[in-house]
Design a protein around this motif. Structure first.
Motif, PDB file in Angstrom:
ATOM      1  N   ARG A 276      81.123  37.404   8.236  1.00 30.68           N
ATOM      2  CA  ARG A 276      80.793  35.984   8.146  1.00 30.68           C
ATOM      3  C   ARG A 276      79.307  35.728   7.868  1.00 30.68           C
ATOM      4  N   PHE A 277      78.521  36.777   7.741  1.00 29.41           N
ATOM      5  CA  PHE A 277      77.083  36.593   7.571  1.00 29.41           C
ATOM      6  C   PHE A 277      76.759  35.777   6.329  1.00 29.41           C
ATOM      7  N   TRP A 278      77.415  36.087   5.223  1.00 29.33           N
ATOM      8  CA  TRP A 278      77.074  35.435   3.960  1.00 29.33           C
ATOM      9  C   TRP A 278      77.461  33.965   3.984  1.00 29.33           C
ATOM     10  N   GLY A 279      78.576  33.649   4.615  1.00 26.62           N
ATOM     11  CA  GLY A 279      78.952  32.246   4.727  1.00 26.62           C
ATOM     12  C   GLY A 279      77.979  31.457   5.578  1.00 26.62           C
ATOM     13  N   VAL A 280      77.551  32.049   6.691  1.00 24.31           N
ATOM     14  CA  VAL A 280      76.570  31.385   7.557  1.00 24.31           C
ATOM     15  C   VAL A 280      75.242  31.245   6.831  1.00 24.31           C
ATOM     16  N   LEU A 281      74.845  32.285   6.100  1.00 23.37           N
ATOM     17  CA  LEU A 281      73.582  32.235   5.366  1.00 23.37           C
ATOM     18  C   LEU A 281      73.595  31.115   4.326  1.00 23.37           C
ATOM     19  N   LEU A 282      74.691  30.987   3.592  1.00 20.63           N
ATOM     20  CA  LEU A 282      74.795  29.923   2.587  1.00 20.63           C
ATOM     21  C   LEU A 282      74.723  28.552   3.245  1.00 20.63           C
ATOM     22  N   LEU A 283      75.401  28.398   4.374  1.00 20.92           N
ATOM     23  CA  LEU A 283      75.373  27.113   5.078  1.00 20.92           C
ATOM     24  C   LEU A 283      73.956  26.769   5.536  1.00 20.92           C
ATOM     25  N   VAL A 284      73.258  27.743   6.079  1.00 20.86           N
ATOM     26  CA  VAL A 284      71.877  27.510   6.531  1.00 20.86           C
ATOM     27  C   VAL A 284      70.983  27.132   5.355  1.00 20.86           C
ATOM     28  N   LEU A 285      71.140  27.826   4.238  1.00 22.13           N
ATOM     29  CA  LEU A 285      70.323  27.521   3.060  1.00 22.13           C
ATOM     30  C   LEU A 285      70.585  26.110   2.542  1.00 22.13           C
ATOM     31  N   LEU A 286      71.847  25.694   2.555  1.00 23.12           N
ATOM     32  CA  LEU A 286      72.170  24.339   2.109  1.00 23.12           C
ATOM     33  C   LEU A 286      71.564  23.292   3.038  1.00 23.12           C
ATOM     34  N   LEU A 287      71.606  23.553   4.336  1.00 25.61           N
ATOM     35  CA  LEU A 287      71.007  22.614   5.286  1.00 25.61           C
ATOM     36  C   LEU A 287      69.495  22.559   5.135  1.00 25.61           C
ATOM     37  N   VAL A 288      68.872  23.707   4.890  1.00 23.11           N
ATOM     38  CA  VAL A 288      67.426  23.729   4.653  1.00 23.11           C
ATOM     39  C   VAL A 288      67.090  22.946   3.387  1.00 23.11           C
ATOM     40  N   LEU A 289      67.902  23.128   2.339  1.00 27.14           N
ATOM     41  CA  LEU A 289      67.692  22.383   1.095  1.00 27.14           C
ATOM     42  C   LEU A 289      67.831  20.884   1.338  1.00 27.14           C
ATOM     43  N   TRP A 290      68.835  20.499   2.132  1.00 30.61           N
ATOM     44  CA  TRP A 290      69.012  19.092   2.490  1.00 30.61           C
ATOM     45  C   TRP A 290      67.763  18.562   3.203  1.00 30.61           C
TER      46      TRP A 290
END
Length: 263
Positions: free
Chosen positions: A17-31
């Motif tokens: 699940r690391f990659w899914g969590v990483l993508l979610l964190v990156l999207l939130l940071v971008l937001w």
């Protein structure tokens, strides 16, 4: 070339699940970055403000109340629709007359979009709980029905022949052979229906509601409180994810023999 080939192995060694969590964190940071630096609009609040609204709504009980209102209607509709789907699915898969009588009606009603049935239901049932529970039941019914029919018809004929050889009654054959063998199909249909139950509950509350999370989201939109609106949407996404994980855990527990067979 060899060094390049070894890189995917080390990447695959990371938790699944690391990659899914990483993508979610990156999207939130971008937001967060776009809200602070790029988008000058109160309708695009920073993630930090949304998380603050989540905490405030949970502490004062406002979000817990609206989510509880939605969850009990969703659970009632999901239970009724799933039970009806299993019962009628078994009947259609085992009784040719039932299949011939019900299949045209099922194929006629199944493609109707959920929002299209809400206005007629408002005329028949009003805007109270009965309409919303029926709408959720209607949405949950068809995936469970279709999967149950497929599961019952996929039962190994040898197992049925063995039960017939030992003169096992029809009811016991159904409960001891047919249902356990078709359970993977039924639970797959229930997983699909669970997501639909949450979606339809919120949509029904948006169209004709005076309480619940759908009504709350619409109210926050009209009140120009985007942080509270997004807070509810964030929690709604977390709720859907948690419900899916819970049903997956139940499925793995109940179908441990099926998982081992797949391995």
């Amino acid at each position: 070339m060899a060094a390049w080939c070894t890189r995917p192995d080390s990447m695959r060694a990371l938790p699944h699940r690391f990659w899914g969590v990483l993508l979610l964190v990156l999207l939130l940071v971008l937001w967060q970055v776009t809200a602070l630096c790029c988008v000058a609009s109160t309708n695009w609040p920073p993630v930090t403000e949304i998380l603050k609204a989540v905490a405030t709504g949970l502490v004062n009980g406002e979000l817990a109340q609206v989510f509880g209102s939605t969850l009990w209607r969703m659970a009632a509709g999901f239970a009724i629709g799933s039970a009806a789907g299993v019962l009628l699915g078994i009947a259609m898969a085992t009784l040719p007359l039932a299949d011939a009588a019900l299949r045209p009606l099922v194929e006629l009603l199944r493609p109707i979009p959920m929002p299209a049935i809400v206005p007629p239901l408002i005329l028949l049932l009003g805007i109270d709980h009965a309409m919303k529970v029926f709408t959720v039941s209607f949405a949950c019914f068809f995936p469970v029905l279709v999967n149950t029919v497929a599961g019952v018809r996929a039962v190994d004929p040898t197992a049925l022949d063995v039960a017939r050889t030992f003169q096992v009654g029809r009811l016991r054959t159904l409960t001891s052979v047919v249902l356990p063998a078709s359970l993977p199909f039924i639970l797959a249909g229930m997983r699909t229906s669970l997501a639909l139950a949450l979606i339809v509950s919120v949509v029904a509350e948006m169209i004709a509601g005076s309480q619940g999370i759908g009504y709350y989201i619409m109210t926050m939109q009209y009140a120009m409180r985007p942080s509270d609106m997004y807070a509810a949407i964030f929690l709604l996404a977390a709720l859907g994810y948690s419900l899916n994980l819970a049903l997956l855990a139940i499925e793995h527990r109940v179908l441990h023999w099926w998982r081992r067979g797949e391995d």
